[in-house]
Design a protein around this motif. Structure first.
Motif, PDB file in Angstrom:
ATOM      1  N   ASP A   9      12.627  35.942  41.492  1.00  0.00           N
ATOM      2  CA  ASP A   9      12.934  36.345  41.891  1.00  0.00           C
ATOM      3  C   ASP A   9      14.541  37.306  41.242  1.00  0.00           C
ATOM      4  O   ASP A   9      15.202  37.569  41.506  1.00  0.00           O
ATOM      5  CB  ASP A   9      13.736  36.780  43.159  1.00  0.00           C
ATOM      6  N   LEU A  10      13.597  37.766  39.660  1.00  0.00           N
ATOM      7  CA  LEU A  10      14.507  38.882  38.543  1.00  0.00           C
ATOM      8  C   LEU A  10      14.767  40.291  39.283  1.00  0.00           C
ATOM      9  O   LEU A  10      13.681  41.179  38.286  1.00  0.00           O
ATOM     10  CB  LEU A  10      13.904  37.891  37.329  1.00  0.00           C
ATOM     11  N   ILE A  16      16.813  40.026  33.393  1.00  0.00           N
ATOM     12  CA  ILE A  16      15.496  39.870  32.665  1.00  0.00           C
ATOM     13  C   ILE A  16      16.394  40.215  31.046  1.00  0.00           C
ATOM     14  O   ILE A  16      15.836  40.611  30.929  1.00  0.00           O
ATOM     15  CB  ILE A  16      13.989  39.715  32.586  1.00  0.00           C
ATOM     16  N   ARG A  17      15.876  39.051  30.082  1.00  0.00           N
ATOM     17  CA  ARG A  17      16.531  38.814  28.922  1.00  0.00           C
ATOM     18  C   ARG A  17      14.628  39.228  27.489  1.00  0.00           C
ATOM     19  O   ARG A  17      15.084  40.025  27.516  1.00  0.00           O
ATOM     20  CB  ARG A  17      17.027  37.902  27.932  1.00  0.00           C
ATOM     21  N   LEU A  18      14.371  37.755  28.827  1.00  0.00           N
ATOM     22  CA  LEU A  18      13.268  38.263  27.413  1.00  0.00           C
ATOM     23  C   LEU A  18      11.496  37.561  28.255  1.00  0.00           C
ATOM     24  O   LEU A  18      11.615  36.860  29.630  1.00  0.00           O
ATOM     25  CB  LEU A  18      12.974  36.827  26.954  1.00  0.00           C
ATOM     26  N   ILE A  19      10.529  38.218  28.261  1.00  0.00           N
ATOM     27  CA  ILE A  19       9.284  38.048  28.575  1.00  0.00           C
ATOM     28  C   ILE A  19       7.879  37.734  27.133  1.00  0.00           C
ATOM     29  O   ILE A  19       7.750  38.200  27.031  1.00  0.00           O
ATOM     30  CB  ILE A  19       8.294  39.205  29.466  1.00  0.00           C
ATOM     31  N   GLU A  20       8.092  36.526  27.299  1.00  0.00           N
ATOM     32  CA  GLU A  20       6.186  36.228  26.440  1.00  0.00           C
ATOM     33  C   GLU A  20       5.219  36.187  27.602  1.00  0.00           C
ATOM     34  O   GLU A  20       5.041  35.179  28.029  1.00  0.00           O
ATOM     35  CB  GLU A  20       7.144  35.205  25.815  1.00  0.00           C
ATOM     36  N   THR A  39      10.597  40.527  40.580  1.00  0.00           N
ATOM     37  CA  THR A  39      10.903  40.489  41.974  1.00  0.00           C
ATOM     38  C   THR A  39      10.003  39.502  43.287  1.00  0.00           C
ATOM     39  O   THR A  39       8.975  40.838  42.965  1.00  0.00           O
ATOM     40  CB  THR A  39      11.627  41.538  42.440  1.00  0.00           C
ATOM     41  N   SER A  40      10.123  38.898  43.923  1.00  0.00           N
ATOM     42  CA  SER A  40       9.851  38.102  44.758  1.00  0.00           C
ATOM     43  C   SER A  40       8.859  37.697  44.731  1.00  0.00           C
ATOM     44  O   SER A  40       7.373  38.068  45.580  1.00  0.00           O
ATOM     45  CB  SER A  40       9.381  39.519  46.174  1.00  0.00           C
ATOM     46  N   TYR A  65       6.152  33.979  30.301  1.00  0.00           N
ATOM     47  CA  TYR A  65       7.175  33.130  30.471  1.00  0.00           C
ATOM     48  C   TYR A  65       8.246  33.940  30.356  1.00  0.00           C
ATOM     49  O   TYR A  65       8.569  35.266  29.921  1.00  0.00           O
ATOM     50  CB  TYR A  65       7.694  32.188  29.530  1.00  0.00           C
ATOM     51  N   VAL A  66       9.599  33.965  31.418  1.00  0.00           N
ATOM     52  CA  VAL A  66      10.567  35.340  31.352  1.00  0.00           C
ATOM     53  C   VAL A  66      11.778  34.297  32.128  1.00  0.00           C
ATOM     54  O   VAL A  66      11.632  32.721  32.819  1.00  0.00           O
ATOM     55  CB  VAL A  66      10.350  36.012  33.202  1.00  0.00           C
ATOM     56  N   GLU A  67      12.747  34.521  30.924  1.00  0.00           N
ATOM     57  CA  GLU A  67      13.681  34.046  31.035  1.00  0.00           C
ATOM     58  C   GLU A  67      15.036  35.372  31.492  1.00  0.00           C
ATOM     59  O   GLU A  67      14.860  35.886  31.097  1.00  0.00           O
ATOM     60  CB  GLU A  67      14.731  33.099  30.113  1.00  0.00           C
ATOM     61  N   SER A  68      16.188  34.890  32.105  1.00  0.00           N
ATOM     62  CA  SER A  68      16.737  35.641  33.001  1.00  0.00           C
ATOM     63  C   SER A  68      17.932  35.802  31.800  1.00  0.00           C
ATOM     64  O   SER A  68      18.284  35.211  30.426  1.00  0.00           O
ATOM     65  CB  SER A  68      17.402  35.293  33.973  1.00  0.00           C
ATOM     66  N   VAL A  69      19.025  36.439  31.607  1.00  0.00           N
ATOM     67  CA  VAL A  69      20.109  36.797  30.705  1.00  0.00           C
ATOM     68  C   VAL A  69      21.010  35.502  31.369  1.00  0.00           C
ATOM     69  O   VAL A  69      21.647  35.217  29.489  1.00  0.00           O
ATOM     70  CB  VAL A  69      20.874  38.028  30.860  1.00  0.00           C
ATOM     71  N   GLU A  70      20.895  34.788  32.132  1.00  0.00           N
ATOM     72  CA  GLU A  70      21.811  34.047  33.159  1.00  0.00           C
ATOM     73  C   GLU A  70      21.750  32.399  32.288  1.00  0.00           C
ATOM     74  O   GLU A  70      21.887  31.144  32.414  1.00  0.00           O
ATOM     75  CB  GLU A  70      22.318  33.814  33.821  1.00  0.00           C
ATOM     76  N   GLY A  71      20.657  32.649  31.232  1.00  0.00           N
ATOM     77  CA  GLY A  71      19.174  31.108  30.943  1.00  0.00           C
ATOM     78  C   GLY A  71      18.378  30.952  32.417  1.00  0.00           C
ATOM     79  O   GLY A  71      17.608  29.476  31.655  1.00  0.00           O
ATOM     80  N   GLU A  72      18.274  31.708  33.485  1.00  0.00           N
ATOM     81  CA  GLU A  72      16.949  30.755  34.377  1.00  0.00           C
ATOM     82  C   GLU A  72      15.475  31.320  34.143  1.00  0.00           C
ATOM     83  O   GLU A  72      15.360  32.241  33.097  1.00  0.00           O
ATOM     84  CB  GLU A  72      17.205  32.066  35.549  1.00  0.00           C
ATOM     85  N   GLN A  73      14.548  30.246  33.470  1.00  0.00           N
ATOM     86  CA  GLN A  73      13.439  29.871  32.480  1.00  0.00           C
ATOM     87  C   GLN A  73      12.377  29.916  33.491  1.00  0.00           C
ATOM     88  O   GLN A  73      12.668  28.715  34.603  1.00  0.00           O
ATOM     89  CB  GLN A  73      13.435  29.010  31.850  1.00  0.00           C
TER      90      GLN A  73
END
Length: 327
Positions: free
Chosen positions: A175-176, A181-185, A233-234, A262-270
């Motif tokens: 749920d981002l 979101i910082r990165l999507i692969e 999200t969701s 793969y998705v990584e948040s600004v806060e480091g959630e992976q």
């Protein structure tokens, strides 16, 4: 001149027939009987229910309403859709028949369902799935009713009235928001792996994941890329997969692999999802509506609907500005 009416038996017959009709309504009253059955099984005021208890062979579940939302014990938010489906069905059940042959009734397979309002019991019955149908026995009654939900003949009532706590979990795994979101692969079968990175200034960079080759944003459709950032999200799973859903050989799993996301948040959630096709329910090579997903290398694969995955699994050509390159 006074005319004397000729007397006859007709008025007496009318009176007798009227009395018989009243007696039939009082002692037989098929409409009243049906309504009584409905009162025994129908939840007449679902909106007033604030607690639901279900216990059966799979376990026990307690659902508690607080305000407009439903929760499990401990404060964990329940799946609002699952609870609303249960209440919807409970308020619209229809009696199709009264079962007289109870030789196949199995107390160990039955589940007890209780509805409460302000700690007061409103309705209670035991329920059981049998021969493709659904049976209910109201508490205190010796009768068992075969019931259905009108206009929803394909609905699995045994699942709607599930006694498994897992069924009522919110099942939310990602749920981002786009700004988080910082990165999507993404790597899709048959397409080169690629990566989109968003900077603090909200600019986006694209590179091929394997070679780190930068792709000029001028040749890409930035609107499509930014839309990808909105799809995380969701994201929910439908259920945990059964062993029979994923006990394939290594070769079979390789054939069924569809994509890695793969998705990584600004806060480091992976979050990493490995997506595989599932066999169809009627022998088809691939299921039309859901896929098998391994989330963050969990030993318990999940079943996720394609509606969440299709928009994430597009190949790299889908993001080029020239529509002729998309597929």
């Amino acid at each position: 001149m006074h005319i004397k009416m000729k007397s006859g038996p007709f008025p007496g017959v009318v009176v007798v027939l009227f009395i018989i009709s009243v007696l039939i309504l009082v002692f037989v009253n098929p409409w009243g009987s049906t309504q009584k059955k409905d009162r025994q099984i129908k939840l007449t005021e679902p909106a007033k229910v604030d607690q639901i208890l279900i216990s059966g062979p799979m376990g026990s579940v307690e659902l508690i309403r607080s305000g407009e939302d439903w929760f499990l014990p401990g404060g964990e938010r329940a799946s609002q859709v699952s609870v609303e489906n249960l209440l919807f069905a409970a308020g619209r059940l229809q009696v199709d028949a009264v079962r007289t042959d109870l030789s196949d009734w199995d107390d160990e397979a039955a589940k007890q369902v209780s509805y409460l309002s302000s700690e007061k019991l409103v309705l209670q019955y035991v329920a059981m799935s049998r021969d493709g149908g659904f049976l209910l026995q109201p508490t205190g009654s010796e009768r068992v009713y075969a019931v259905s939900l009108p206009a929803y003949p394909e609905l699995n009532l045994d699942q709607v009235f599930s006694d498994s706590a897992e069924h009522y979990l919110d099942h939310l795994i990602i749920d981002l928001l786009p700004k988080e979101i910082r990165l999507i692969e993404v790597e899709k079968k048959g397409s080169p792996p690629f990566r989109f990175t968003r900077s603090d200034a909200d600019s986006i960079r694209c590179e091929l994941a394997g070679s780190h080759e930068l792709i000029p944003m001028e040749v890409l459709d930035e609107e499509s890329i930014r839309m990808l950032f909105t799809y995380f999200t969701s994201i929910r799973y439908e259920a945990k997969a059964r062993k029979m859903d994923y006990e394939f050989s290594v070769e079979e799993m390789d054939k069924r692999w569809l994509a890695s996301i793969y998705v990584e948040s600004v806060e480091g959630e992976q979050h990493r999802m490995q997506v595989y096709s599932l066999p169809g329910e009627k022998g088809e090579l691939a299921h039309m509506f859901r896929a098998l997903v391994i989330h963050n290398m969990s030993p318990e694969p999940l079943l996720i609907k394609y509606i969440y995955l299709d928009v994430l699994m597009r190949g790299f050509p889908a993001y080029f500005g020239d529509n002729s390159l998309r597929h």
